[in-house]
Scaffold this motif. Structure first.
Motif, short mmCIF file in Angstrom:
data_model
loop_
_atom_site.label_atom_id
_atom_site.label_comp_id
_atom_site.label_asym_id
_atom_site.label_seq_id
_atom_site.Cartn_x
_atom_site.Cartn_y
_atom_site.Cartn_z
N ILE A 1 0.85 -1.21 0.00
CA ILE A 1 0.00 0.00 0.00
C ILE A 1 0.88 1.25 0.00
O ILE A 1 0.59 2.24 -0.69
CB ILE A 1 -0.95 -0.02 1.22
CG1 ILE A 1 -1.96 -1.16 1.07
CG2 ILE A 1 -1.68 1.30 1.37
CD1 ILE A 1 -2.74 -1.47 2.34
N LEU B 1 -3.70 -4.20 -3.90
CA LEU B 1 -3.05 -3.47 -2.80
C LEU B 1 -2.08 -2.41 -3.34
O LEU B 1 -2.00 -1.30 -2.83
CB LEU B 1 -2.29 -4.44 -1.88
CG LEU B 1 -3.15 -5.34 -0.99
CD1 LEU B 1 -2.29 -6.42 -0.34
CD2 LEU B 1 -3.84 -4.51 0.10
N ARG C 1 -2.19 5.22 0.25
CA ARG C 1 -2.04 5.08 1.71
C ARG C 1 -3.09 5.89 2.47
O ARG C 1 -3.61 5.48 3.48
CB ARG C 1 -0.62 5.55 2.13
CG ARG C 1 -0.34 5.36 3.60
CD ARG C 1 -0.24 3.88 3.93
NE ARG C 1 -0.19 3.63 5.34
CZ ARG C 1 -1.24 3.50 6.13
NH1 ARG C 1 -2.46 3.58 5.62
NH2 ARG C 1 -1.13 3.23 7.41
N VAL D 1 -6.61 4.15 2.92
CA VAL D 1 -6.72 2.88 3.67
C VAL D 1 -6.55 3.15 5.17
O VAL D 1 -5.63 3.85 5.58
CB VAL D 1 -5.65 1.87 3.20
CG1 VAL D 1 -5.75 0.58 4.03
CG2 VAL D 1 -5.83 1.56 1.72
N ARG E 1 -11.20 0.48 3.27
CA ARG E 1 -10.90 1.39 2.15
C ARG E 1 -11.96 2.49 2.13
O ARG E 1 -13.16 2.21 2.18
CB ARG E 1 -10.91 0.59 0.85
CG ARG E 1 -10.93 1.43 -0.41
CD ARG E 1 -9.56 2.07 -0.72
NE ARG E 1 -9.64 2.97 -1.85
CZ ARG E 1 -9.48 2.61 -3.12
NH1 ARG E 1 -9.23 1.34 -3.40
NH2 ARG E 1 -9.57 3.49 -4.08
#
Length: 1165
Positions: free
Chosen positions: A1035, A1097, A1102, A1105, A1120
Motif C-alpha cells: 500500500i 493493494l 495510503r 486505507v 478502504r
C-alpha cells in the motif's frame, strides 16, 4: 416391654392395609373404598382420598417418599404423589390383592388373583406375568433383586425383577395352609436374606433366598393376617385371629402382646426408625402404640450384666472391657449378679449361673441350678446360696432348689434393694421403702433391723465401706448422708438421681444428676464435672456410669478432693486420696505441702512412692523449710544437687550468697545468676536496672522486650547499634518495637543492617511510603508483587479505583484487575454513568485481550469475552446520548445524531437488553426524532412498539399524543435519511431486520463513534499468503495512477465566480481494481468479504486505507475509503472511526479520545 396407646381412631369400614411415609410423618390407611391420610404425631385425619370404586385391599409407599400406590377390588392400581394427587391408573383382570415398591429401583409390583404386574416410572406399559394360584402377599429383598410371592395354595414363589421364577418353596400344609403374609428381614447386618412366612396352618417359618428353611416351624395357635419387621430387623410384629398384635424376636421367640383388640387384626406396621406401632382391625379401629423397652440389668463391683435383644444376657467386665453373651432363647425378665453368681429370670423358670473359677477376670459362666417355676416379682437379688424375690411389700428368700426359706413383710412398698456383702448364706441386704424407712436384713434372720426412718420415699441407697455411713437419694432428688450409729444427718446435697460410696475410701462418695457428676470428700464443697447418665458404682478412681443402655467406667482423677484436704493441712487423708489416682504433679505438690507443714512422715512416704531414697537430699529439703539455708546448701552440694541450692538462694533473692556459693567456677552460671537477679529486679518494678543486668548477662531479647514495653526508643537504638548483624532475633525484635513506637526510620536502618529486604518492603508498605517502596522494587524486581498488590488495595480503599486497576495490572494480578474493572463497570451502569461504563467495558475487553495473549489455555474464552465487552462498550457509548436526551432538560446532540444512535441501538438490541439500557427510552427518542426529521413510517413503528412496553408515567401523555398525531402524517420515510451501502450502493430501509448490515450484500456498516452516520468505508481481506507487513509495504508503494482531472472549471468575470461541470471528461475510477471488485450483485444470505490481491493493494493509496492494528492473537482489519476527499480519522488506541472534523472538535472539548480517553499528549498507541 410395655405398649402405651398414643392415639386411636375408628372408621366405619374394615382396615385391610396400612403404609407409613418413609419419614414417618404420615400414615396411609386403606379403609373401604377410600384412602385415609393421618398425621402420625396426634392422629389428625389430614385428608380422605377417593379414586377407587370398590374396597381398597392394599397400599404401599415408595422408599424415596415421592409416591405411593393403592390396589382395590375394582381391579385397578392408582399411583399417588406425596402431595396426595393421583397421577396414574392401570388395571388387572382380577381384584388387586397386594402391592409392593422395590426399595432400590422404586419399581412397583402389583398382584391380583391371577397375575402380577411390574411397573416403573420410566416405562410406559405394565409388564404382566401369569400366576398358577391366587397371590395373597408379596415382598422385595433389601437389594431389590428378588420378589417373594405368597400364594393361596401354600406355595412361596421367589422371582427376579423381570418376573421370572427362580425359587419355589412348597409348604407341607399345601392348599390347607394358605400363605397369608410374608416379609424379608430389612436388616443390613444379616449375612443372608431371610424371609419370614406366616400361613393359616398357624405356623411362622423362616427361609433363606435359596429356599432352605432356617430352624423349625414356630406354632402360633392363631391364624396370622399380617407380619411386619422393625426397621432394623430386630423384632417382628404378628397379628391375626387372636385379636391382638404379638411381638416376636427375629428368630421367632414370642416376647409379649402389644395391644388387645375387639376384632381380628388385618394389618400392623412399625413406624420407620422408631418404636411406634400402628394396628388396623376388622371393625375399623386404628390404634397407634408406643413400645417402651425397659432396661433389665444388674451390677456388682466391676461386673455388669444386661439384657440384649430381649432374649440374650451380656456380662461385661467394666475394667477389662471383656464381654460374654448368654443366649436364653426366651424373654429375659430379670437379671441379678453377685460375686461369682448370676441369676436370670425367664417366663417359666429362673436360671442360676456360676463362674468356672475363682479368678477375678474369668468370664466363663455355667448353669449351676434351674428353678422350673413361674414367679411374679418386681425385683430379683442373688446371693451365694439364695435368691431374693421382691413383690411389692413382700420379700421371699428361696434356696437354689426353689424352696422358700424365709419371708419378710414390709410396712410399705419396697423401692430399692441391694446386697451389701457378708459370709456365704448370711449376706446382708439394704432395703429402702416408699415410706422412707431404711432396713438391714440378713438372709438367715427373720427379723429386719431398722437403720433409720426419714420423711421422704427412698429412690437409691448405698453404705460406706466401713458400714458407718449411709447415703440416701429421696424422691425430691436430694442426697442425704447419715451416721448409721447416731442417726445424725451429716450433710445433704440437691440435684441427685443416684449415689455410690467409694469402696476404697471411707469419706468419698459421688452422686449424679442434672447432667453433672458430683464428687464429695468428707464435708468439703462438692466438685462437679459434666457427665450424662446415672452413677451406679465408685471404685478407687473409677466411676461406673449407666447412660441409656450402655455402662461405662469413667476414670476420674482425684486431684480436686486431695487439694481440699491439703487446704486444711489434713496430710494423711490427702495421701490416702492420692493413692487412689492423681498426677505426678499432684504427688510433688503433696510432698512440698507436707514439708511446708512439717509433716515429714507424709513427705517421706511420697518420696518413697516416687522411688527417691537419698536421705541427704530429704534432710536438705527439711533444713530449707526450717530456715537453715546454709546447712541446706551444703547438703544439696553433698548429694550432688548444686542446682537446687542455687534455686533456693535465687528464690530467696540471696544473689550474693549464690555468687559466693558458685565462686569463680563457671562464668555461665554467673551469667545465669545475673539473669535471675534481673528477673527479680523486673518483678519488683525496677525495669531500668533489669535492662542493664540483662545486657550484662547477654540476655538481649529480655532487655529489648522491657525497653520496648516502656517505650525507651533511645535504649533500643543503643542496643540495636551495638548488636552484631549476625544476631538476627534481637535485631528483629528491635525493628518490631521501632515500628510499634512509630519510628519507621530506625526500623528501616535495622532491617538494612541484617539485610532483610522483604521486611523492609513490608515496612514501607505498612507505613505507605510508596516512593521508597517503588525505588526498592526497581532495584529488586522480585518484590514487585509485595509492593504493587498492597498499593493497589490501598488505592481501592481510597476510592481511586482506576489507578488501583492499573496497579493490579502492573503487578501481574490480572484476575484482581478484571474484578476491579467489573465492579467499576457495574457501579457505573447502576449509577447511570453510561459513558464511564462504556470506557470500563472497553478497558475490560483490552484486559481480556492481554490475558488471551499471555495464557494460551484461556485464549478461546478470553477472545469471546473480548468481543462481548467491545459490543457492550459500543452500546453504552451510544446509549449515553439517549439517556442525557431523555433525562436532562437540554439536548446536547443534533436530531440527526440522536436519530442515528437510536437506530443503531435498536438494531443492536435484537436479543438480550444489557443492564441499564432502556428500550422505552431508545424507542421514545427514535419516535420523536423520526417525526421531527420526516421519517413518519419509522416513527409510527416506534410508537406502536412503545404501546407494548411498560411506559413511565412522565412519558405517558407525550407518547399517547405522539401516537395520535403521527397518524396524520404520510406513511413513508424521507428519502434523505435512508442509509446507503457503500459497497453495493443499495439503499437500506431505516428499520432493518438484519441489524446493522446491508440487506443486499450483508456488508457490516461502519459507524462514526460520534454522529453514528454510516461511514464511506468498505472492509476488505487479504488474499491467502499475504502477510500484514507485506500488505502495508504494498500500500505504501503508491503505484502511479492517472492523474485525476477536476471536472469542475472555475470562471471569474465581472466580479462574479461561476463553476462549470465538464461532462465531456471521462469518468475517473473505472480503472480502479478495488472498485471493480465491488461491482457485483450478491443475492445469497451469506456475507462474502472483499478479498484483494497484491496488484489491488499496490493500486491503493495510503491515505485511502485505514488499518486496525489489533495485537495478537487478533487479525488486523483493513478498510478502504470510497470518498477520499471526506476525511476519516481513526483513534490509534481504540480503533474507533470518526469524521475528522468531529474528532478534532471532540479532542478540543475533552483533551482526549471521547471513547477510550487516550490523551492528546499520550505517545503510546
Amino acid at each position: 416391654m410395655r405398649a402405651v396407646l398414643t392415639w386411636r381412631d375408628k372408621v366405619e369400614q374394615c382396615v385391610y392395609d396400612l403404609a407409613f411415609k418413609p419419614d414417618g410423618a404420615q400414615l396411609i390407611v386403606a379403609a373401604g373404598s377410600r384412602l385415609l391420610v393421618y398425621d402420625t404425631s396426634d392422629g389428625t385425619l389430614l385428608q380422605p382420598l377417593k379414586g377407587h370404586k370398590d374396597t381398597v385391599y392394599c397400599v404401599a409407599y415408595a422408599k424415596d417418599g415421592k409416591r405411593f400406590a393403592s390396589g382395590s377390588a375394582d381391579k385397578s392400581v392408582i399411583i399417588w404423589t406425596s402431595k396426595l394427587e393421583g397421577i396414574l391408573k392401570y388395571t388387572h383382570n382380577d381384584s388387586i390383592q397386594c402391592v409392593s415398591y422395590n426399595p432400590v429401583t422404586h419399581q412397583l409390583a402389583s398382584c391380583s388373583s391371577s397375575d402380577i404386574g411390574l411397573w416403573s416410572p420410566e416405562q410406559k406399559s405394565v409388564s404382566k406375568h401369569k400366576s398358577s394360584s391366587k397371590i395373597t402377599c408379596c415382598s422385595w429383598t433389601n437389594d431389590g433383586q428378588y420378589l417373594a410371592l405368597g400364594m393361596f395354595n401354600g406355595v412361596v414363589s421367589i422371582r427376579n425383577k423381570n418376573g421370572e421364577e427362580k425359587v419355589k418353596i412348597e409348604r407341607p400344609g399345601g392348599s390347607l395352609s394358605p400363605i397369608w403374609s410374608i416379609s424379608w428381614n430389612p436388616s443390613r447386618e444379616e449375612r443372608n436374606d431371610i424371609l419370614a412366612v406366616a400361613d393359616w396352618g398357624q405356623k411362622l417359618s423362616f427361609y433363606q433366598l435359596s429356599g432352605k428353611q432356617i430352624g423349625k416351624d414356630h406354632s402360633l395357635n392363631f391364624d396370622p393376617c399380617c407380619i411386619s419387621y422393625f426397621t432394623k430387623g430386630e423384632y417382628i410384629l404378628l397379628g391375626g385371629s387372636d385379636k391382638q398384635v404379638s411381638l416376636f424376636t427375629k428368630d421367632g421367640v414370642r416376647l409379649g402382646a402389644v395391644g388387645e383388640q375387639t376384632s381380628w387384626v388385618w394389618t400392623c406396621k412399625v413406624k420407620p426408625d422408631s418404636n411406634y406401632v400402628v394396628v388396623g382391625c376388622q371393625d375399623g379401629t386404628i390404634s397407634f402404640y408406643q413400645l417402651i423397652f425397659s432396661t433389665v440389668h444388674g451390677l456388682y463391683k466391676d461386673r455388669y450384666a444386661y439384657r440384649d435383644s430381649m432374649t440374650d444376657v451380656i456380662v461385661q467386665h467394666l475394667i477389662t472391657e471383656q464381654k460374654v453373651r448368654i443366649k436364653c432363647k426366651e424373654l429375659v425378665k430379670k437379671i441379678a449378679i453377685y460375686k461369682n453368681r448370676l441369676a436370670i429370670q425367664l417366663p417359666e423358670k429362673i436360671l442360676i449361673y456360676e463362674l468356672y473359677s475363682e479368678d477375678s477376670l474369668d468370664m466363663r459362666y455355667r448353669v449351676k441350678e434351674k428353678i422350673a417355676r413361674k414367679f411374679e416379682c418386681n425385683l430379683l437379688v442373688v446371693c451365694a446360696d439364695h435368691i431374693i424375690l421382691c413383690q411389692e411389700r413382700r420379700l421371699q428368700c428361696l434356696s437354689f432348689s426353689g424352696e422358700k426359706e424365709r419371708e419378710w413383710q414390709m410396712e410399705s412398698l419396697i423401692r430399692y434393694i441391694k446386697v451389701i456383702g457378708g459370709p456365704p448364706g448370711r449376706e446382708g441386704l439394704l432395703v429402702g421403702l416408699k415410706n422412707g424407712q431404711i432396713l438391714k436384713i440378713f438372709v438367715d434372720n427373720l427379723f429386719a433391723i431398722v437403720l433409720l426412718k426419714q420423711a421422704t420415699a427412698v429412690r437409691c441407697l448405698d453404705m460406706s465401706a466401713s458400714r458407718n455411713k449411709l447415703a440416701v437419694v429421696d424422691e425430691n432428688d436430694m442426697c442425704l448422708v447419715y451416721d448409721i450409729h447416731t442417726k445424725e444427718l451429716l450433710f445433704q446435697e440437691p440435684n441427685a438421681n443416684s449415689v455410690a460410696w467409694n469402696t476404697q475410701c471411707e469419706d468419698m462418695l459421688c452422686f449424679s444428676g442434672g447432667g453433672y457428676l458430683n464428687i464429695k470428700a468428707s464435708t468439703f464443697p462438692v466438685h462437679q464435672q459434666k457427665l450424662q447418665g446415672f452413677v451406679v458404682g465408685y471404685n478407687g478412681s473409677k466411676i461406673f456410669c449407666l447412660h441409656v443402655f450402655s455402662m461405662s467406667a469413667v476414670e476420674v482423677p482425684q486431684s480436686a478432693p486431695m487439694y481440699q484436704y491439703l487446704d486444711r493441712k489434713m496430710f494423711r487423708e490427702a495421701y490416702q486420696i492420692a493413692c487412689l489416682g492423681v498426677t505426678d504433679t499432684d504427688w510433688r505438690e503433696l510432698a512440698m505441702e507436707a514439708l511446708e507443714g512439717l509433716e515429714f512422715e507424709t513427705a517421706k512416704k511420697e518420696r518413697k512412692k516416687r522411688g527417691e531414697t537419698n536421705n541427704d537430699l530429704f534432710l536438705a529439703d527439711v533444713f530449707s523449710y526450717q530456715g537453715k539455708f546454709h546447712e541446706a546448701a551444703k547438703l544439696y552440694k553433698k548429694s550432688g544437687h548444686e542446682n537446687l541450692a542455687l534455686d533456693m538462694y535465687t528464690e530467696l533473692r540471696m544473689f550474693e550468697y549464690a555468687k559466693d556459693f558458685l565462686g569463680s567456677e563457671d562464668p555461665k552460671e554467673t551469667k545465669m545468676l545475673i539473669a535471675k537477679q534481673a528477673d527479680w529486679a523486673r518483678n519488683i518494678n525496677e525495669p531500668k536496672a533489669a535492662v542493664e543486668m540483662y545486657i550484662s548477662a547477654g540476655e538481649h531479647c529480655k532487655a529489648i522486650e522491657i525497653s520496648g514495653d516502656h517505650g525507651w526508643v533511645d535504649m533500643l537504638i543503643d542496643i540495636a547499634r551495638k548488636l552484631d548483624k549476625a544476631e538476627r532475633e534481637p535485631l528483629l525484635m528491635c525493628a518490631h518495637f521501632f515500628k510499634k513506637l512509630d519510628n519507621p526510620g530506625y526500623a528501616a536502618e535495622t532491617y538494612l543492617k541484617i539485610g532483610d529486604l522483604k521486611s523492609l518492603v513490608q515496612l514501607h508498605v505498612e507505613t505507605q511510603r510508596w516512593d521508597e517502596a517503588f525505588a526498592l522494587g526497581e532495584k529488586h524486581p522480585e518484590f514487585k508483587d509485595d509492593i504493587y498488590v498492597p498499593y493497589a488495595q490501598w488505592l481501592a480503599e481510597n476510592d481511586r479505583f482506576e489507578e488501583a486497576q492499573k496497579a493490579f495490572h502492573k503487578a501481574g494480578r490480572q484476575g484482581e484487575a478484571v474484578r476491579v474493572l467489573e465492579q467499576l463497570t457495574h457501579n457505573a451502569v447502576v449509577e447511570s454513568r453510561f459513558s464511564d461504563a462504556a470506557y470500563y467495558y472497553w478497558m475490560l475487553s483490552m484486559q481480556c485481550l492481554d490475558i488471551a495473549q499471555a495464557d494460551p489455555a484461556q485464549k478461546e474464552v478470553m477472545l469471546g469475552k473480548f468481543h462481548h465487552f467491545q459490543h457492550l462498550a459500543e452500546l453504552y457509548h451510544g446509549y449515553h446520548a439517549i439517556h442525557r436526551y431523555v433525562e436532562e432538560p437540554f439536548s446536547f446532540h443534533l436530531p440527526e445524531t440522536l436519530f442515528n444512535i437510536s437506530r443503531f441501538l435498536l438494531h443492536s438490541l435484537t436479543k438480550d437488553t444489557p443492564l441499564g439500557i432502556s428500550k422505552v427510552n431508545t424507542l421514545f427518542t427514535l419516535a420523536k426524532q423520526s417525526k421531527a426529521l420526516g421519517a413518519y413510517k419509522l416513527a409510527r413503528h416506534a410508537y406502536d412498539k412503545l404501546q407494548g412496553l411498560q411506559i413511565p408515567a412522565r412519558f405517558q401523555k407525550s407518547i399517547e399524543l405522539g401516537s395520535l398525531t403521527i397518524r396524520s402524517k404520510p406513511f413513508h420515510d424521507s428519502e434523505e435519511l435512508v442509509p446507503l451501502c457503500y459497497r453495493c450502493s443499495t439503499n437500506n430501509p431505516l428499520l432493518n431486520n438484519l441489524g446493522n448490515v446491508c440487506i443486499n450484500c450483508r456488508q457490516p456498516f461502519v459507524f462514526s463513534a460520534s454522529s453514528y452516520e454510516v461511514l464511506h468505508l468498505v472492509e476488505f481481506c487479504l488474499e491467502e499468503g499475504i502477510t500484514d507487513e507485506e500488505a502495508v509495504s504494498l500500500i505504501d508503494l503508491e503505484a502511479p495512477r492517472l492523474k485525476r482531472e477536476n471536472k469542475w472549471q472555475e470562471i471569474t468575470s465581472n466580479n462574479a465566480q461561476t463553476l462549470r461541470l465538464d461532462e465531456s471528461m471521462d469518468s475517473v475510477g473505472e480503472d480502479d481494481p478495488f472498485t471493480a471488485k465491488l461491482s457485483f450483485e450478491q443475492g445469497g444470505s451469506e456475507f462474502v468479504p472483499v478479498v484483494v490481491s497484491r496488484s489491488v493493494l499496490r493500486s491503493m493509496s495510503r491515505r485511502d486505507v485505514l488499518i486496525k492494528r489489533w495485537p495478537p492473537p487478533l487479525q488486523w482489519q483493513y478498510f478502504r475509503s470510497l470518498l477520499p476527499d471526506a476525511s476519516i480519522t481513526m483513534c490509534p488506541s481504540c480503533f474507533q472511526m470518526f469524521h475528522s472534523e468531529d474528532y478534532e472538535l471532540l479532542l478540543l472539548q475533552h483533551t482526549c479520545c471521547p471513547y477510550c480517553r487516550r490523551r492528546v499528549d499520550d505517545p503510546s498507541p
